[in-house]
Design an enzyme around this catalytic site. Sequence first.
Site, PDB file in Angstrom:
ATOM      1  N   HIS A 104       0.506  -1.867   0.617  1.00 57.05           N
ATOM      2  CA  HIS A 104      -0.008   0.130  -0.303  1.00 57.05           C
ATOM      3  C   HIS A 104       0.946   1.429  -0.011  1.00 57.05           C
ATOM      4  CE1 HIS A 104      -3.477  -2.139   0.354  1.00 57.05           C
ATOM      5  NE2 HIS A 104      -3.830  -2.577   1.711  1.00 57.05           N
ATOM      6  N   HIS A 175      -9.896   2.039   1.116  1.00 56.05           N
ATOM      7  CA  HIS A 175      -9.874   0.995   1.713  1.00 56.05           C
ATOM      8  C   HIS A 175     -11.353   0.484   3.097  1.00 56.05           C
ATOM      9  CE1 HIS A 175      -8.001  -2.831   3.800  1.00 56.05           C
ATOM     10  NE2 HIS A 175      -6.534  -2.497   2.912  1.00 56.05           N
ATOM     11  N   GLU A 298     -11.809  -3.654  -2.300  1.00 55.62           N
ATOM     12  CA  GLU A 298     -10.565  -3.095  -3.087  1.00 55.62           C
ATOM     13  C   GLU A 298     -10.249  -2.894  -4.768  1.00 55.62           C
ATOM     14  OE1 GLU A 298      -7.192  -3.130  -0.815  1.00 55.62           O
ATOM     15  OE2 GLU A 298      -8.247  -4.869   0.314  1.00 55.62           O
TER      16      GLU A 298
END
Length: 333
Positions: A104, A175, A298
Amino acid sequence: MNTERVGATAEGTPIHRWTLERAGTRVRLLTYGGVVQSVEIPGRDGVTAQVALGFADAGDYPAARGPYVGALIGRYANRIAGAAFTLDGVEHRLTANEGPNTLHGGGPGFDRRVWDAVADGAHGVRLSLVSPDGEAGFPGRVELSATYALEADGALRIDYRAVTDAPTHLNLTNHTYWNLGGVRDADGGVANGPATAHELRIAAGHITPVDAASLPTGELAPVAGTRFDFRERRVVGPGYDHNFVLDEVAEGEAAAELYDPVSGRVLTVTTTEPGLQLYTGDHFDGRPFGPGAGIALETQHFPDSPNRPGFPSTVLRPGEEFRSTTVYGFAAR
């Protein structure tokens, strides 16, 4: 639509919250991390509930570690193997924050930045920031925005836009963890059981299988006859942190649908992205969320695409504009 100051970072940067309301949907957004702090929608009985996992106190987000609750993710959503990639013959070393790999965006990612915010029409807010060249090891100065807006039917639309001054890789997502049964506002805990008891449909005939480090093997594996087959709606269950290769669907048709039979609430996901990561929150430790308390859907390009030339490209070059849209629709039945 209104905005209010709700806290500050340890460095003293103010954190503001924007509230959007339309057609029975209320969404609260933070400038810290582009966080969706709450989403409130009615069930079949007309009772409104908070259905997105979040911390009641905005000040809890800077202190939180790990689950990326509600946040905007970048520069690269999901994992990059070995915290490195080679682009145009140049190797770029990234920040490793999950063992030897990048997750991420490394650290700190966009989920740790305070975004600039301005109103965008009567029902939207545009968040923007600049990611400098070399941030977390990624090349290029990237200017980007994420516009959150409520559509006429109360759906939450997110439009991502970005440009760069040098070739780079970019993969953005949100998220948010969803629990359509309802989440308590007081402490963020789950009020009505795990989201893994919901029913899910995903329009995907393949997944990208992963190894023990949750990195893709490079294959596209068919879901038929496996626990990954959500082409017909069924109970989710635990144990998922996998990228689904979305089938082509008609414009406006949902790539995924999540349904809570108890409340009757329905979440639909439409997207321009080729993939969707299903994460069932198995690693939540009970502070304040337990395993399966929420499900993340996601929308994204595939994990480790910078090192997998067979995957859809995530390269962004000067003169191009990154564009991506995801819409979360809400209903009850």
